[in-house]
Write a protein that holds these residues in place. Structure first.
Motif, PDB file in Angstrom:
ATOM      1  N   CYS A  90      38.629  47.802  70.611  1.00 55.79           N
ATOM      2  CA  CYS A  90      38.837  49.173  70.152  1.00 55.79           C
ATOM      3  C   CYS A  90      40.308  49.381  69.795  1.00 55.79           C
ATOM      4  CB  CYS A  90      38.392  50.146  71.242  1.00 55.79           C
ATOM      5  SG  CYS A  90      38.474  51.897  70.775  1.00 55.79           S
ATOM      6  N   GLN A  91      41.193  48.817  70.603  1.00 57.60           N
ATOM      7  CA  GLN A  91      42.627  48.951  70.337  1.00 57.60           C
ATOM      8  C   GLN A  91      43.029  48.171  69.091  1.00 57.60           C
ATOM      9  OE1 GLN A  91      44.937  48.976  73.890  1.00 57.60           O
ATOM     10  NE2 GLN A  91      46.817  48.274  72.891  1.00 57.60           N
ATOM     11  N   VAL A  92      42.436  46.992  68.888  1.00 61.37           N
ATOM     12  CA  VAL A  92      42.716  46.208  67.683  1.00 61.37           C
ATOM     13  C   VAL A  92      42.234  46.959  66.445  1.00 61.37           C
ATOM     14  CG1 VAL A  92      42.120  44.089  66.433  1.00 61.37           C
ATOM     15  CG2 VAL A  92      42.691  43.982  68.867  1.00 61.37           C
ATOM     16  N   GLU A  93      41.052  47.564  66.541  1.00 55.84           N
ATOM     17  CA  GLU A  93      40.510  48.309  65.402  1.00 55.84           C
ATOM     18  C   GLU A  93      41.373  49.534  65.100  1.00 55.84           C
ATOM     19  OE1 GLU A  93      36.137  46.653  66.671  1.00 55.84           O
ATOM     20  OE2 GLU A  93      36.703  48.724  67.148  1.00 55.84           O
ATOM     21  N   LEU A  94      41.890  50.167  66.125  1.00 55.36           N
ATOM     22  CA  LEU A  94      42.837  51.268  65.906  1.00 55.36           C
ATOM     23  C   LEU A  94      44.086  50.748  65.201  1.00 55.36           C
ATOM     24  CD1 LEU A  94      43.832  54.163  66.287  1.00 55.36           C
ATOM     25  CD2 LEU A  94      44.588  53.522  68.602  1.00 55.36           C
ATOM     26  N   ALA A  95      44.554  49.569  65.594  1.00 55.89           N
ATOM     27  CA  ALA A  95      45.724  48.975  64.942  1.00 55.89           C
ATOM     28  C   ALA A  95      45.448  48.724  63.459  1.00 55.89           C
ATOM     29  CB  ALA A  95      46.102  47.674  65.643  1.00 55.89           C
ATOM     30  N   LEU A  96      44.245  48.283  63.132  1.00 57.94           N
ATOM     31  CA  LEU A  96      43.893  48.076  61.724  1.00 57.94           C
ATOM     32  C   LEU A  96      43.922  49.397  60.962  1.00 57.94           C
ATOM     33  CD1 LEU A  96      40.967  45.470  61.760  1.00 57.94           C
ATOM     34  CD2 LEU A  96      43.105  45.297  60.469  1.00 57.94           C
ATOM     35  N   ALA A  97      43.374  50.437  61.585  1.00 55.41           N
ATOM     36  CA  ALA A  97      43.394  51.745  60.925  1.00 55.41           C
ATOM     37  C   ALA A  97      44.831  52.192  60.657  1.00 55.41           C
ATOM     38  CB  ALA A  97      42.656  52.769  61.783  1.00 55.41           C
ATOM     39  N   MET A  98      45.725  51.933  61.608  1.00 58.95           N
ATOM     40  CA  MET A  98      47.131  52.285  61.414  1.00 58.95           C
ATOM     41  C   MET A  98      47.755  51.439  60.307  1.00 58.95           C
ATOM     42  SD  MET A  98      47.340  54.683  63.552  1.00 58.95           S
ATOM     43  CE  MET A  98      49.092  55.014  63.379  1.00 58.95           C
ATOM     44  N   ALA A  99      47.447  50.140  60.307  1.00 65.54           N
ATOM     45  CA  ALA A  99      48.012  49.257  59.290  1.00 65.54           C
ATOM     46  C   ALA A  99      47.548  49.663  57.900  1.00 65.54           C
ATOM     47  CB  ALA A  99      47.613  47.812  59.582  1.00 65.54           C
ATOM     48  N   PHE A 100      46.266  49.987  57.768  1.00 66.55           N
ATOM     49  CA  PHE A 100      45.736  50.368  56.464  1.00 66.55           C
ATOM     50  C   PHE A 100      46.320  51.701  55.979  1.00 66.55           C
ATOM     51  CE2 PHE A 100      41.584  47.843  57.294  1.00 66.55           C
ATOM     52  CZ  PHE A 100      42.227  46.670  56.905  1.00 66.55           C
ATOM     53  N   GLN A 101      46.856  52.507  56.895  1.00 66.67           N
ATOM     54  CA  GLN A 101      47.523  53.750  56.509  1.00 66.67           C
ATOM     55  C   GLN A 101      49.026  53.559  56.345  1.00 66.67           C
ATOM     56  OE1 GLN A 101      45.545  57.475  58.442  1.00 66.67           O
ATOM     57  NE2 GLN A 101      45.245  55.790  59.903  1.00 66.67           N
TER      58      GLN A 101
END
Length: 737
Positions: A530-541
């Motif tokens: 879940c934390q990795v997926e949040l990191a991806l969302a941040m990276a994509f933004q």
């Protein structure tokens, strides 16, 4: 002492053909296959004085032994002793004397007669079918070898003799391809025009696989071609013992039907051995000792006795021992198992054994789920992989028995770590959907299966079913106050937003899910993902520093707990950030680590994401051909995972950018050639190529480039590797991970 022996012709018999001493006669049928085993057995007979060929009934022990023996040339011949029809242990010595064509009218014991006869002779004694007389046979062989230095013994049976100096030669069934050759040879005796061709080969191979490659079973099946086609044989193999009758008038009585061949072993077993044989039939594939003790112990067979009785079944070749990544395991051939299953049903104990089998594997899955977040993660993956056939049996048992659907939902949901982490998305979805089709009153089990189904469908890129399952899970968890299921549903809904390009919504849901996980004290591989997926969302933004902080934290937690799977995804995000920052060699190092872990778990999704990003790093480092090849590899893998790059513009951006850069460097035609070469490269070979820093060139993988190309010119045009070929935009639409 008077001897009646076979003698070679004397000087006066010059007009007659010499007779080779011995009584060995070969089978009139052609000897098909077994070339490697034959050579190995010949070498063993050269090196050792006692060699024992062991194996299950019908596996071809006698035929191989006879063929190997016929190729030896001891001075005084090869002599075959058939003990199968002998019932009295005291008669073993007489049987050997009779086979050697000895007649003695004195009062001396027959063993002494054999000592005297063999003392100065050089011969090979083939002792076949001794398993029901093993003690008497072992005693005689031991004494003969001590008293007759020129004697060699080739013993053939379903268990070892247990004599000092014995060289064991366990004979396995034939591989399917070799068994198909045997099938064709024997089929030609009933249908002279029969040959293998594209039309019948798949069915013949399936017959051979279903019969475990046991030569006797294959020959009996071939005999059925008088009335049945190969395709009809396949359809009737569920009743294999009714089908496999025949064998010809020359066959030994115990080999005239497959049921009798296996039954011969059954008759030689003690009551405890028969009982364990029947109970072991509930297993599928291989199994370990702990499972056998739990499932098969009790009700007439103590848990402590299982090991000893199992050892006897091993000695009789009814069970085989295997070394696997999950440790020592045991297996019964399907034909042996089918015979035991018939006996189990006859005892009326089948239902109880199947329940115990189900309970054991539900317990195993529960333990594996807990241990997945631990240094034993790879051990857990290997264990579930080894036990997958039995877990499937347990799942089917749960979903077939009235009132047990909730156990199937629990088991299918509990295995979510395996479905998602070890490349089994499609199978996991099958079991989850099947379990959820059945009504059940146990809320917790159903909620677990729902969020697991949602997660699997997301990773396959199948949005609508994922959304339906997660909404039902969230509503049910909220209604029943189930905090863990609610957090899990929120987490997966955030993941769904991530792969459908709704980054603000993904960030909101994933943060909320993490907060709920922390509130209830949950820490697992799923929480870290879940934390990795949040990191991806941040990276994509465009917020790469925040993504790096989140994934560095995941990496530290993983290192503290020995977790590798979630760590590999964190490394992927860190590699994306390194690429965006122009640190190409660091990005490659991180991606290689990530790919090695994913590949070790057979996680195709993680592997293909790493390969896609590696392609972009590779073109940025000045190797467009290798980058195109990697894209070809990824293109071959995606159909085995689901929707390529989830159909997401963010996840697809690195692929598009890489393709544009490679086409610009190579031209469209060369790009397609390199893609095709990658598509022909197997996943194992591709991963090995990536992890070998001194990669081989492309010669042999694709046609050579048309026209002259000078190395100096190519290097002059290579992009500056100090910076990425492109950087992510702040909006995230042109960047991905």
């Amino acid at each position: 002492m008077r001897h009646l022996e076979r003698l070679s012709p004397g000087p006066g018999d010059s007009g007659r053909k010499p007779i080779k001493p011995g009584n060995l006669t070969l089978d009139l049928n052609a000897f098909v296959g077994r070339a490697a085993e034959l050579e190995e057995l010949r070498d063993a007979l050269e090196a050792e004085r006692l060699v024992t060929v062991t194996g299950v009934g019908g596996v071809g022990k006698s035929r191989l032994a006879a063929r190997a023996a016929s190729l030896t040339e001891p001075r005084d011949g090869v002599w075959l002793v058939e003990l199968a029809s002998l019932q009295e242990a005291e008669l073993v010595e007489y049987a050997v004397a009779e086979a050697l064509e000895l007649t003695d009218c004195t009062t001396r014991p027959p063993r002494q007669v054999l000592f005297d006869h063999l003392a100065d002779r050089q011969l090979l004694l083939v002792l076949d079918g001794f398993e029901h007389l093993v003690e008497a046979s072992a005693s005689l062989v031991r004494d003969l070898l001590c008293r007759a230095p020129g004697l060699r013994v080739l013993a053939v049976g379903r268990r070892p003799l247990g004599v000092d100096g014995e060289r064991l030669f366990p004979l396995s069934p034939m591989p399917a391809e070799e068994a198909a050759e045997l099938f064709a040879d024997r089929a030609a005796t009933v249908l002279p025009d029969f040959t293998l061709h594209d039309g019948n080969l798949p069915d013949v191979l399936e017959v051979c696989r279903c019969l475990d490659g046991i030569p006797l079973a294959v020959e009996l099946a071939a005999g059925r071609l008088r009335a049945l086609s190969p395709a009809q044989l396949v359809s009737r193999l569920d009743d294999r013992f009714g089908l496999l009758t025949g064998g010809g008038l020359s066959a030994l009585p115990r080999h005239q039907t497959m049921r009798t061949a296996i039954g011969w072993s059954h008759e030689l077993c003690t009551p405890d051995e028969r009982l364990l044989w029947a109970r072991l039939s509930v297993f599928s594939g291989n199994f370990d000792l702990e499972a056998a003790e739990y499932v098969c112990g009790g009700c007439g067979l103590s848990d402590e006795a299982v090991l000893d009785v199992l050892g006897e079944l091993l000695a009789q070749s009814l069970v085989t021992r295997e070394e696997t990544p999950a440790g020592v395991r045991y297996r019964m051939l399907d034909t042996v198992r089918a015979y035991g299953a018939d006996w189990l049903e006859a005892t009326g104990d089948g239902a109880r054994l199947r329940r115990r089998h189900r309970d054991w594997y539900i317990g195993l899955a529960t333990w594996c789920e807990m241990e997945w977040f631990s240094p034993r993660q790879r051990e857990v993956a290997a264990r579930v992989e080894a036990d997958l056939p039995n877990l499937r049996i347990a799942l089917d048992q749960c979903l077939s028995e009235p009132g047990e659907a909730h156990m199937g939902q629990y088991l299918a949901g509990t295995l979510c770590f395996y479905w998602t982490g070890c490349g089994r998305l499609a199978e996991g979805r099958h079991w989850l959907e099947r379990s959820l089709e059945l009504g059940a009153d146990h809320v917790e089990s159903r909620l677990k299966a729902l969020w697991a189904l949602g997660y699997v469908a997301i990773l396959q890129g199948d949005v609508a079913p994922a959304l339906t399952a997660l909404q039902e899970c969230r509503d049910g968890a909220e209604h029943h106050g189930h905090a863990t299921a609610f957090a899990s549903a929120m987490h997966r809904t955030g993941c769904l937003a991530l792969v459908t390009d709704d980054m603000p919504r993904a960030e909101e849901l994933l943060r909320a899910a993490l907060d709920r996980y922390h509130e209830i004290g949950e820490l697992s591989s799923y929480v870290l993902m879940c934390q990795v997926e949040l990191a991806l969302a941040m990276a994509f933004q465009g917020d790469l520093p925040a993504a790096v902080v989140l994934c560095e934290d995941v990496r530290l937690v993983c290192e503290d707990h020995g977790e590798r799977w979630a760590r590999a995804y964190a490394l992927f995000v860190l590699a994306y950030a390194a690429w965006a920052d122009g640190r190409l060699e660091r990005a490659r190092e991180l991606l290689e680590q990530s790919l090695a872990i994913h590949h070790g778990f057979h996680d195709l999704l993680g592997s293909v994401l790493s390969i896609e990003l590696l392609a972009l790093v590779t073109v940025a480092q000045g190797d467009p051909e290798e980058a195109a090849l990697l894209q070809g590899v990824a293109g071959r893998i995606w159909p085995s995972v689901g929707l390529p790059l989830f159909g997401s513009s963010h996840f697809n951006a690195p692929h598009q950018l890489c393709a544009e850069l490679v086409r610009e460097e190579l031209g469209a035609e060369r790009y397609e050639e390199c893609l095709g070469a990658g598509g022909r490269l197997g996943t194992d070979a591709a991963v090995a190529r990536v992890l070998d820093r001194q990669r081989a060139d492309l010669r042999g993988l694709l046609p050579q480039q048309r026209g002259p190309m000078q190395e100096d010119d190519a290097s002059d045009d290579a992009p500056d590797t100090r910076k990425p070929a492109a950087s992510p935009t702040q909006q995230g639409g042109d960047a991905a991970g």
